[in-house]
Structures are given as C-alpha cells and as structure tokens.
Scaffold this motif. Structure first.
Motif, short mmCIF file in Angstrom:
data_model
loop_
_atom_site.label_atom_id
_atom_site.label_comp_id
_atom_site.label_asym_id
_atom_site.label_seq_id
_atom_site.Cartn_x
_atom_site.Cartn_y
_atom_site.Cartn_z
N LEU A 3 48.37 6.15 -18.57
CA LEU A 3 47.40 5.05 -18.41
C LEU A 3 46.24 5.19 -19.38
O LEU A 3 45.79 4.20 -19.98
CB LEU A 3 46.88 4.99 -16.98
CG LEU A 3 47.83 4.42 -15.93
CD1 LEU A 3 47.25 4.58 -14.54
CD2 LEU A 3 48.11 2.96 -16.23
N ILE A 4 45.75 6.41 -19.55
CA ILE A 4 44.66 6.64 -20.50
C ILE A 4 45.10 6.26 -21.91
O ILE A 4 44.37 5.58 -22.65
CB ILE A 4 44.18 8.10 -20.44
CG1 ILE A 4 43.47 8.37 -19.12
CG2 ILE A 4 43.26 8.44 -21.61
CD1 ILE A 4 43.16 9.82 -18.86
N LEU A 5 46.31 6.67 -22.30
CA LEU A 5 46.79 6.36 -23.65
C LEU A 5 47.05 4.87 -23.83
O LEU A 5 46.78 4.31 -24.90
CB LEU A 5 48.06 7.17 -23.94
CG LEU A 5 47.82 8.66 -24.17
CD1 LEU A 5 49.15 9.40 -24.26
CD2 LEU A 5 46.99 8.89 -25.42
N VAL B 59 36.18 3.75 -35.43
CA VAL B 59 36.64 5.01 -36.01
C VAL B 59 36.98 6.01 -34.90
O VAL B 59 38.00 6.68 -34.94
CB VAL B 59 35.57 5.59 -36.97
CG1 VAL B 59 35.96 6.98 -37.45
CG2 VAL B 59 35.38 4.66 -38.15
N PHE B 60 36.11 6.10 -33.88
CA PHE B 60 36.42 6.95 -32.72
C PHE B 60 37.74 6.52 -32.09
O PHE B 60 38.54 7.36 -31.69
CB PHE B 60 35.32 6.85 -31.65
CG PHE B 60 34.16 7.77 -31.86
CD1 PHE B 60 34.32 9.13 -31.93
CD2 PHE B 60 32.88 7.25 -31.95
CE1 PHE B 60 33.25 9.97 -32.10
CE2 PHE B 60 31.79 8.08 -32.12
CZ PHE B 60 31.97 9.45 -32.20
N GLY B 61 37.94 5.22 -31.99
CA GLY B 61 39.15 4.69 -31.36
C GLY B 61 40.43 5.04 -32.10
O GLY B 61 41.49 5.16 -31.50
N PHE C 81 43.50 13.05 -29.95
CA PHE C 81 42.76 14.07 -29.21
C PHE C 81 43.26 14.15 -27.77
O PHE C 81 43.43 15.23 -27.22
CB PHE C 81 41.25 13.77 -29.26
CG PHE C 81 40.41 14.81 -28.59
CD1 PHE C 81 40.32 16.09 -29.10
CD2 PHE C 81 39.70 14.49 -27.45
CE1 PHE C 81 39.55 17.05 -28.49
CE2 PHE C 81 38.92 15.45 -26.83
CZ PHE C 81 38.84 16.74 -27.35
N VAL C 82 43.53 12.99 -27.15
CA VAL C 82 44.04 12.98 -25.77
C VAL C 82 45.39 13.67 -25.70
O VAL C 82 45.64 14.48 -24.80
CB VAL C 82 44.14 11.53 -25.23
CG1 VAL C 82 44.89 11.49 -23.90
CG2 VAL C 82 42.77 10.92 -25.07
N ALA D 252 35.45 16.84 -22.61
CA ALA D 252 35.10 16.26 -23.91
C ALA D 252 35.60 14.83 -24.02
O ALA D 252 34.92 13.97 -24.60
CB ALA D 252 35.67 17.12 -25.04
N ILE D 253 36.76 14.54 -23.44
CA ILE D 253 37.29 13.18 -23.44
C ILE D 253 36.33 12.25 -22.71
O ILE D 253 36.03 11.15 -23.18
CB ILE D 253 38.71 13.14 -22.83
CG1 ILE D 253 39.71 13.71 -23.82
CG2 ILE D 253 39.10 11.74 -22.41
CD1 ILE D 253 41.10 13.89 -23.28
#
Length: 194
Positions: free
Chosen positions: A16-18, A92-94, A100-101, A115-116
């Motif tokens: 779900l997060i991804l 850019v973060f996106g 990272f996840v 950190a997430i």
C-alpha cells in the motif's frame, strides 16, 4: 497460519505504501511536467510556477508577463522562486522515495521506517508550504473555480501523502506488536537476547 497472516499483513501494508508512492509520483509528474506547473490553464488565463499570462483586451490575446511586470503588480520574485523550489523538490523526493522504501523493507530496519515517516512529513510540509506561498502571492488573480488539472493533481498528491503517513504509522505499530516478546526487526531481537 498466524505467521502467514502476519507476513501477509506486513507485505500488504508495504505494498500500500509503494502504491501510494507511485500515485504521488504520477500526480506530481502530471502537475509539474505535463501541465508545466500551471495551476490555472484556461483560454483567457494561464497561471503557474513558470507562467503568469493574462488576457490582454487591447491585443485580444493571452499576454505572458515578465518578472519585472510581476514585481510592479506586487508579486515577489523571491516568493515565486521559493514556492517553485519547494514544490519541485517534493517531486525529486518522490522519485527516490520508493527505492528507499524497498531498501528499508528488505533490510527490515526500524530506524529506516522512522526515516520514512520523517521524509513523508517533510514532503507534506514543503509541498503545502510551496503551494501556500504561491497561492498567497497570486491570490488577487486566482479564483477557486478557475483551478484546473495541475492544481487538483497537487491536492491529490497532498491527500496521498497524508494516507502514506497513516499507512507507514500503521506499519510501524504493526511491526512493534508483531511478536509478543519484542520487535520483529532482527537487530532489535538480537539486542534483546543479549
């Protein structure tokens, strides 16, 4: 059976997060690249992070104003640049966030999940800050019924980011309670045995 259900729950939350991260990236790409950062894109008005075009009654065409004209109208160049940097840095973060996840999920790192959450809160803050600064600077020329797809995509991005924060918090809570004897993360379980 219980272990299988716990694993499925963990994988479901991470999936779900991804999926939400993919939705955020798609909406940001649409708003900032496809729509070129335009929040209003109408035949008589185009206002966005790189455009400020108004209808000129004399020439009967859309006239794009330069920065010196915007300053005369009371729009701060610094404010527009700061808004642009905030919103585009969220893009850019996106781009790098899903990688990272996946890394954190593979390593099952407790600090990584914290950190997430921090990254998500930062993304929400810079996106809402950048959008707020821009809307404050241009509020005299914007009307709520004029917003088009770019603005709606950025609002959708905010909603998905908030849902990601909720899902990541749920994942952390689930991970802490996964085992009755302690944390599901290997480094924490080893430290508890020693």
């Amino acid at each position: 059976m219980r272990l299988l259900k716990q694993r499925c729950t963990g994988h479901l939350l991470c999936t779900l997060i991804l999926l939400k991260a993919a939705g955020v990236l798609a909406l940001m790409l649409y708003a900032l690249l496809w729509e070129a950062g335009n929040l209003v894109n109408l035949p008589g008005k185009r206002i966005g992070f790189y455009n400020f075009c108004l209808w000129n009654e004399t020439t009967m065409e859309l006239q794009c104003l330069k920065y010196r004209h915007l300053q005369v109208m009371g729009i701060s160049l610094t404010g527009i640049v700061l808004a642009r940097v905030c919103v585009y840095s969220c893009l850019v973060f996106g781009i790098f966030y899903p990688l990272f996840v996946v890394h954190v999920k593979c390593m099952e790192d407790t600090e990584g999940w914290r950190a997430i959450l921090i990254i998500l809160v930062i993304k929400v803050m810079i996106l809402s800050g950048g959008l707020g600064i821009f809307l404050f600077q241009t509020s005299h020329w914007l009307h709520p019924f004029e917003f088009t797809g770019g603005f709606l995509a950025l609002l959708g991005t905010q909603a998905l980011l908030l849902l990601q924060i909720f899902t990541a918090t749920t994942y952390l809570s689930w991970a802490k309670h996964r085992y009755t004897c302690g944390s599901p993360f290997p480094e924490d379980a080893m430290s508890m045995e020693i």
